[in-house]
Design a protein around this motif. Sequence first.
Motif, short mmCIF file in Angstrom:
data_model
loop_
_atom_site.label_atom_id
_atom_site.label_comp_id
_atom_site.label_asym_id
_atom_site.label_seq_id
_atom_site.Cartn_x
_atom_site.Cartn_y
_atom_site.Cartn_z
N LYS A 98 0.83 -1.20 0.00
CA LYS A 98 0.00 0.00 0.00
C LYS A 98 0.86 1.26 0.00
O LYS A 98 0.58 2.22 -0.72
N THR B 114 -10.44 -0.29 2.20
CA THR B 114 -11.46 -0.12 1.18
C THR B 114 -11.21 1.13 0.36
O THR B 114 -11.38 1.13 -0.85
N ASN C 44 -8.33 0.46 -1.99
CA ASN C 44 -8.74 -0.42 -3.08
C ASN C 44 -9.57 0.35 -4.11
O ASN C 44 -9.39 0.21 -5.32
N HIS D 41 -8.57 1.02 -8.06
CA HIS D 41 -9.49 0.63 -9.13
C HIS D 41 -9.81 1.84 -10.02
O HIS D 41 -9.87 1.72 -11.25
#
Length: 583
Positions: free
Chosen positions: A90, A152, A155, A159
């Motif tokens: 991350k 979340t 992510n 995306h």
Amino acid sequence: MASESGSVARNKPNSNDPGWKHCERAESNSVICNYCGMKMSGGVYRLKFHIARIPGNEVTMCNQAPPEAQRELSAFLVAYVEKKEEKKRKADALAALANRRAAREDFDIEASSIAQTPRGQTLGRGSSTDSSSAMFFVPRSSPGSQPSLEGTAWNKEMHNEARIAAANFWYYNNIPFNVAKSPYWENLVTALTVVGKGFKAPTPHDLSGPLLEDSVAHTKALVEEQKKVWQKRGCTILSDGWTDGKNRTLINFLVASSGQLVFLKSIDASHQVKTASTLCDMLDEVVKEVGVENVVQVVTDNAAAYVAAGRLLEERHPTLFWTPCAAHCLDLLLEDIGKLSWVKNVVEDARNITKFIYNHTWVLNLMREHTNGNELVRSGVTRFATNFITLQSIAASLTSLKQMFVSTRWMESPYAKKIEGERVVKTIFDDVFAKQMEEIMKVSEPLVRVLRMVDGEKNPMGYLYEAMDVAKEAIAKYYGHNQRKYEPIWRIIDQRWNKTLHRHIHAAAYYLNPKFFFSPSFKADEEVMDGINTCIERMVPDEDIRDAIVDELQIYKTVEGRLFSSAICGGKIMVQKHQIFKS
């Protein structure tokens, strides 16, 4: 009691760490294993590897710790390592994101203008913007903002980065948006998802070299498989002429069989005179390349030179048929109807309506308000079909258009006082125009349905003969079977049908289609029987086999034995070999 509690707290400063249940703290950051008594430096972290019996960190494995202690600390260490690696991934991703955002601050003027353009606007070719920077342009809410470190949020951010990177590739290279519907695009995204991290994109050399060679080899293998089908079931050669952007006349040749279409080759015919003899030689060359014995028919358009070339080709190869393009024939048929004076006038009035509305933005917006966004101009299969659809859309919105042209906004607008506007309003409220528009739609609709059928992906050979009869009957029914009214339309249909469209192979396919043959309304008239007999005579030179086919016809008629097991209904002699059903 208080002193004992204080001693425990000092010996086990972090009681949440599961390692402290299995050791005691000694002096200077050392611990003592509760099971083997070994003293080691490095704190509880190294002790967990000792009890879990995991090599590394220069520790000796404990041979006296119970299995449950080993499993507990082993699971803890695995989870700890995974969490640490995830945190690093991350951090790396966020660092890369920050670098890309920082790089955007150094974009040149053109890149800055791109950033101000709404997403979805095409980026022009030849831009001075660096392509790698444009690929990673991502809007942000405020300068210096960073995404949340929550899983979340991270992510979602990544995306979104991937989606916008794909979109920018689309925009920068001016790729049409409908390409995103391609199954190959879906396959690409799926493959990249499966491969995951570490995928190396193909270079220009890969794309133009080994990958292209692999693709060509794969395509050739598919074509070779299709050639086996041509030998077994027969095939149709399709000729399609067109003019490219350089004003070159190109002719594409395709081969169809059993629902599969193969592009064979393209010929530059720019410097050739399009005489019947020249076109026949060109078609003959393709027929020989495919195999004369494999070809059932050759389909071309209906230009006079192609019609004459088709007849010459049939003389050279009596076993095959030349067939005009059904879609082209029907388009010409509809254009013939459009030449009738009353039809021509109505179509011209409809064009004037759409031209006036779509040439004035204010009027167009007013129209869309009254029609709930419905449009009056939509493309069709052919030019006349487009006229038909336009008439259909005007008829469907006629009430809304009338309301628009009596509204206060229209009456007070300057467009209401224009001569063109007054003419459009007069036409919209003309009952004769509405009645004739409905008549054109009722007459054209059955023929447009046939046009859509022959222009679709499915092979319509076994349905065309019946479809034309149904269309004519629908037109006669609309006129109440008044011959005086429907006769002019029928005459136009029959002229095109008898002159170019109808062929013996159409009648044979109609005869061999069980859906129609076993229907109570089936008509084995002289034209149909002439079609089936001519096909047998031309496609099967051997007289003994012809006699066998005639015998098989009796089986077909009486539905004896196993249907479609005979030579005439699926065997190698007629259907599988010469493809009466599949054309």
